[in-house]
Design a protein around this motif. Structure first.
Motif, PDB file in Angstrom:
ATOM      1  N   GLY A   1       0.821  -1.215   0.000  1.00  0.00           N
ATOM      2  CA  GLY A   1       0.000   0.000   0.000  1.00  0.00           C
ATOM      3  C   GLY A   1       0.849   1.256   0.000  1.00  0.00           C
ATOM      4  N   PRO A   2       0.242   2.367  -0.369  1.00  0.00           N
ATOM      5  CA  PRO A   2       0.993   3.628  -0.432  1.00  0.00           C
ATOM      6  C   PRO A   2       1.257   4.206   0.951  1.00  0.00           C
ATOM      7  CG  PRO A   2      -1.309   4.018  -0.933  1.00  0.00           C
ATOM      8  CD  PRO A   2      -1.150   2.531  -0.793  1.00  0.00           C
ATOM      9  N   GLU A   3       2.409   4.812   1.116  1.00  0.00           N
ATOM     10  CA  GLU A   3       2.680   5.548   2.343  1.00  0.00           C
ATOM     11  C   GLU A   3       1.838   6.821   2.322  1.00  0.00           C
ATOM     12  OE1 GLU A   3       7.095   4.647   3.821  1.00  0.00           O
ATOM     13  OE2 GLU A   3       7.031   5.652   1.878  1.00  0.00           O
ATOM     14  N   ILE A   4       1.384   7.236   3.469  1.00  0.00           N
ATOM     15  CA  ILE A   4       0.485   8.392   3.549  1.00  0.00           C
ATOM     16  C   ILE A   4       1.072   9.644   2.891  1.00  0.00           C
ATOM     17  CG2 ILE A   4      -0.631   9.996   5.147  1.00  0.00           C
ATOM     18  CD1 ILE A   4      -1.356   7.546   6.868  1.00  0.00           C
ATOM     19  N   PRO A   5       2.365   9.950   3.039  1.00  0.00           N
ATOM     20  CA  PRO A   5       2.861  11.163   2.370  1.00  0.00           C
ATOM     21  C   PRO A   5       2.627  11.182   0.855  1.00  0.00           C
ATOM     22  CG  PRO A   5       4.444  10.439   3.991  1.00  0.00           C
ATOM     23  CD  PRO A   5       3.395   9.360   3.896  1.00  0.00           C
TER      24      PRO A   5
ATOM     25  N   MET B   1      -3.132  20.565   1.514  1.00  0.00           N
ATOM     26  CA  MET B   1      -2.872  19.658   2.635  1.00  0.00           C
ATOM     27  C   MET B   1      -4.109  19.390   3.483  1.00  0.00           C
ATOM     28  SD  MET B   1       0.987  20.577   3.764  1.00  0.00           S
ATOM     29  CE  MET B   1       1.241  19.064   4.666  1.00  0.00           C
ATOM     30  N   ASP B   2      -4.880  20.420   3.779  1.00  0.00           N
ATOM     31  CA  ASP B   2      -6.083  20.228   4.594  1.00  0.00           C
ATOM     32  C   ASP B   2      -7.115  19.354   3.877  1.00  0.00           C
ATOM     33  OD1 ASP B   2      -5.031  21.766   6.635  1.00  0.00           O
ATOM     34  OD2 ASP B   2      -6.081  23.597   6.030  1.00  0.00           O
ATOM     35  N   ILE B   3      -7.223  19.521   2.566  1.00  0.00           N
ATOM     36  CA  ILE B   3      -8.169  18.721   1.779  1.00  0.00           C
ATOM     37  C   ILE B   3      -7.794  17.243   1.854  1.00  0.00           C
ATOM     38  CG2 ILE B   3      -8.975  18.255  -0.579  1.00  0.00           C
ATOM     39  CD1 ILE B   3      -8.616  21.325  -1.071  1.00  0.00           C
ATOM     40  N   VAL B   4      -6.512  16.951   1.698  1.00  0.00           N
ATOM     41  CA  VAL B   4      -6.048  15.564   1.736  1.00  0.00           C
ATOM     42  C   VAL B   4      -6.237  14.973   3.134  1.00  0.00           C
ATOM     43  CG1 VAL B   4      -4.093  14.002   1.365  1.00  0.00           C
ATOM     44  CG2 VAL B   4      -4.410  15.995  -0.123  1.00  0.00           C
ATOM     45  N   THR B   5      -5.900  15.744   4.153  1.00  0.00           N
ATOM     46  CA  THR B   5      -6.064  15.264   5.529  1.00  0.00           C
ATOM     47  C   THR B   5      -7.520  14.913   5.811  1.00  0.00           C
ATOM     48  OG1 THR B   5      -4.174  16.571   6.285  1.00  0.00           O
ATOM     49  CG2 THR B   5      -5.754  15.863   7.969  1.00  0.00           C
ATOM     50  N   GLU B   6      -8.433  15.777   5.401  1.00  0.00           N
ATOM     51  CA  GLU B   6      -9.862  15.508   5.612  1.00  0.00           C
ATOM     52  C   GLU B   6     -10.320  14.295   4.820  1.00  0.00           C
ATOM     53  OE1 GLU B   6     -11.958  16.818   7.878  1.00  0.00           O
ATOM     54  OE2 GLU B   6     -10.133  17.781   8.591  1.00  0.00           O
ATOM     55  N   ALA B   7      -9.786  14.103   3.635  1.00  0.00           N
ATOM     56  CA  ALA B   7     -10.147  12.938   2.820  1.00  0.00           C
ATOM     57  C   ALA B   7      -9.690  11.645   3.490  1.00  0.00           C
ATOM     58  CB  ALA B   7      -9.544  13.059   1.428  1.00  0.00           C
ATOM     59  N   ILE B   8      -8.479  11.659   4.033  1.00  0.00           N
ATOM     60  CA  ILE B   8      -7.980  10.471   4.738  1.00  0.00           C
ATOM     61  C   ILE B   8      -8.848  10.194   5.955  1.00  0.00           C
ATOM     62  CG2 ILE B   8      -6.047   9.527   6.072  1.00  0.00           C
ATOM     63  CD1 ILE B   8      -4.184  11.118   4.153  1.00  0.00           C
ATOM     64  N   ARG B   9      -9.156  11.227   6.716  1.00  0.00           N
ATOM     65  CA  ARG B   9     -10.014  11.044   7.898  1.00  0.00           C
ATOM     66  C   ARG B   9     -11.374  10.488   7.513  1.00  0.00           C
ATOM     67  NH1 ARG B   9      -8.660  16.781  10.732  1.00  0.00           N
ATOM     68  NH2 ARG B   9      -6.745  16.134  11.753  1.00  0.00           N
ATOM     69  N   PHE B  10     -11.993  11.101   6.502  1.00  0.00           N
ATOM     70  CA  PHE B  10     -13.308  10.637   6.076  1.00  0.00           C
ATOM     71  C   PHE B  10     -13.231   9.185   5.600  1.00  0.00           C
ATOM     72  CE2 PHE B  10     -16.746   9.815   3.172  1.00  0.00           C
ATOM     73  CZ  PHE B  10     -17.838  10.377   3.808  1.00  0.00           C
ATOM     74  N   GLY B  11     -12.209   8.880   4.812  1.00  0.00           N
ATOM     75  CA  GLY B  11     -12.044   7.516   4.315  1.00  0.00           C
ATOM     76  C   GLY B  11     -11.888   6.507   5.438  1.00  0.00           C
ATOM     77  N   CYS B  12     -11.146   6.877   6.463  1.00  0.00           N
ATOM     78  CA  CYS B  12     -10.948   5.970   7.602  1.00  0.00           C
ATOM     79  C   CYS B  12     -12.199   5.858   8.460  1.00  0.00           C
ATOM     80  CB  CYS B  12      -9.753   6.418   8.436  1.00  0.00           C
ATOM     81  SG  CYS B  12      -8.171   6.179   7.613  1.00  0.00           S
TER      82      CYS B  12
ATOM     83  N   SER C   1     -15.268   6.288   7.551  1.00  0.00           N
ATOM     84  CA  SER C   1     -16.313   5.576   6.819  1.00  0.00           C
ATOM     85  C   SER C   1     -15.874   4.157   6.447  1.00  0.00           C
ATOM     86  CB  SER C   1     -16.697   6.349   5.555  1.00  0.00           C
ATOM     87  OG  SER C   1     -15.582   6.467   4.708  1.00  0.00           O
ATOM     88  N   GLN C   2     -14.692   3.771   6.865  1.00  0.00           N
ATOM     89  CA  GLN C   2     -14.110   2.452   6.666  1.00  0.00           C
ATOM     90  C   GLN C   2     -13.885   2.109   5.195  1.00  0.00           C
ATOM     91  OE1 GLN C   2     -16.476  -0.293   8.967  1.00  0.00           O
ATOM     92  NE2 GLN C   2     -15.901   0.669  10.883  1.00  0.00           N
ATOM     93  N   LEU C   3     -13.701   3.144   4.372  1.00  0.00           N
ATOM     94  CA  LEU C   3     -13.298   2.928   2.986  1.00  0.00           C
ATOM     95  C   LEU C   3     -11.789   2.716   2.911  1.00  0.00           C
ATOM     96  CD1 LEU C   3     -15.378   5.764   1.278  1.00  0.00           C
ATOM     97  CD2 LEU C   3     -15.776   3.293   1.080  1.00  0.00           C
ATOM     98  N   LEU C   4     -11.077   3.341   3.842  1.00  0.00           N
ATOM     99  CA  LEU C   4      -9.625   3.249   3.928  1.00  0.00           C
ATOM    100  C   LEU C   4      -9.228   2.806   5.329  1.00  0.00           C
ATOM    101  CD1 LEU C   4      -8.716   6.634   2.190  1.00  0.00           C
ATOM    102  CD2 LEU C   4      -8.378   4.351   1.220  1.00  0.00           C
ATOM    103  N   ALA C   5      -8.025   2.308   5.449  1.00  0.00           N
ATOM    104  CA  ALA C   5      -7.471   1.941   6.753  1.00  0.00           C
ATOM    105  C   ALA C   5      -6.005   2.359   6.770  1.00  0.00           C
ATOM    106  CB  ALA C   5      -7.590   0.443   6.982  1.00  0.00           C
ATOM    107  N   VAL C   6      -5.547   2.803   7.928  1.00  0.00           N
ATOM    108  CA  VAL C   6      -4.127   3.108   8.097  1.00  0.00           C
ATOM    109  C   VAL C   6      -3.475   1.860   8.673  1.00  0.00           C
ATOM    110  CG1 VAL C   6      -2.422   4.565   9.231  1.00  0.00           C
ATOM    111  CG2 VAL C   6      -4.565   5.572   8.419  1.00  0.00           C
TER     112      VAL C   6
ATOM    113  N   ALA D   1       2.515   3.474   8.488  1.00  0.00           N
ATOM    114  CA  ALA D   1       1.795   4.637   7.952  1.00  0.00           C
ATOM    115  C   ALA D   1       1.443   4.446   6.482  1.00  0.00           C
ATOM    116  CB  ALA D   1       2.587   5.925   8.175  1.00  0.00           C
ATOM    117  N   ARG D   2       0.936   3.266   6.175  1.00  0.00           N
ATOM    118  CA  ARG D   2       0.528   2.945   4.811  1.00  0.00           C
ATOM    119  C   ARG D   2      -0.986   2.833   4.745  1.00  0.00           C
ATOM    120  NH1 ARG D   2       4.423   1.428   1.301  1.00  0.00           N
ATOM    121  NH2 ARG D   2       6.501   1.125   2.132  1.00  0.00           N
ATOM    122  N   LEU D   3      -1.540   3.303   3.642  1.00  0.00           N
ATOM    123  CA  LEU D   3      -2.981   3.197   3.452  1.00  0.00           C
ATOM    124  C   LEU D   3      -3.333   1.835   2.875  1.00  0.00           C
ATOM    125  CD1 LEU D   3      -4.350   6.545   1.970  1.00  0.00           C
ATOM    126  CD2 LEU D   3      -4.627   5.637   4.263  1.00  0.00           C
ATOM    127  N   GLY D   4      -4.451   1.328   3.348  1.00  0.00           N
ATOM    128  CA  GLY D   4      -5.005   0.101   2.807  1.00  0.00           C
ATOM    129  C   GLY D   4      -6.483   0.321   2.562  1.00  0.00           C
TER     130      GLY D   4
END
Length: 161
Positions: A34-38, A87-98, A100-105, A109-112
């Motif tokens: 998976g991709p690293e969060i950065p 940066m704020d847009i991406v941070t909010e997208a990661i939070r929303f994804g996590c 809503s369980q669409l994404l997982a950290v 620090a890799r996204l799944g």
């Protein structure tokens, strides 16, 4: 009749999380870790940028990051500014994804991908411009995974982590 382009709709956390899911799924198909969060802080602004959309013309998932950058060096112009303002847009997208369980950290620090899936009806309902953003995010996922490490991706793009 003029058509209004809704920038807010394309930067809301739900839509951006959907783009990150496409990026992550494509990345994982080429690199299971998976991709690293950065890397998401680089991929999402590029995928959403209307100014860079034309640079993806004539590419596919096999084009590769370096080939794309060689063909379109203008991508690197003001790229650091684009990343910084989003940066704020991406941070909010990661939070929303996590949330809503669409994404997982995952460890390191890799996204799944999370336990929930994006509904097919939501994907089909997208108009042309948002659908292209999702397609670009997916393409970047393939390219970033093929490029190697996050550091390599940032170096190729003329940025430092």
């Amino acid at each position: 009749m003029s058509v209004a382009h809704d920038i807010y709709a394309e930067t809301n956390p739900a839509f951006c999380a959907h783009a990150l899911v496409a990026f992550t799924a494509a990345f994982i198909s080429n690199n299971e870790s998976g991709p690293e969060i950065p890397s998401t802080y680089l991929a999402l602004p590029i995928a959403l940028s209307g100014n860079l959309g034309h640079t993806f013309e004539g590419t596919n998932k096999k084009t590769g990051l370096l080939e794309w950058l060689n063909r379109r060096p203008e991508v690197q112009i003001e790229l650091a500014d684009l990343v910084n303002v989003s940066m704020d847009i991406v941070t909010e997208a990661i939070r929303f994804g996590c949330f809503s369980q669409l994404l997982a950290v995952n460890p390191g620090a890799r996204l799944g991908l999370g336990s929930q899936k994006v509904k097919k009806s939501a994907v089909v309902a997208l108009s042309a411009v948002p659908a292209q953003c999702i397609k670009r995010a997916e393409r970047l996922g393939f390219w970033f995974a093929s490029a190697g490490s996050t550091r390599t991706v940032f170096d190729m793009m003329g940025l430092t982590v």
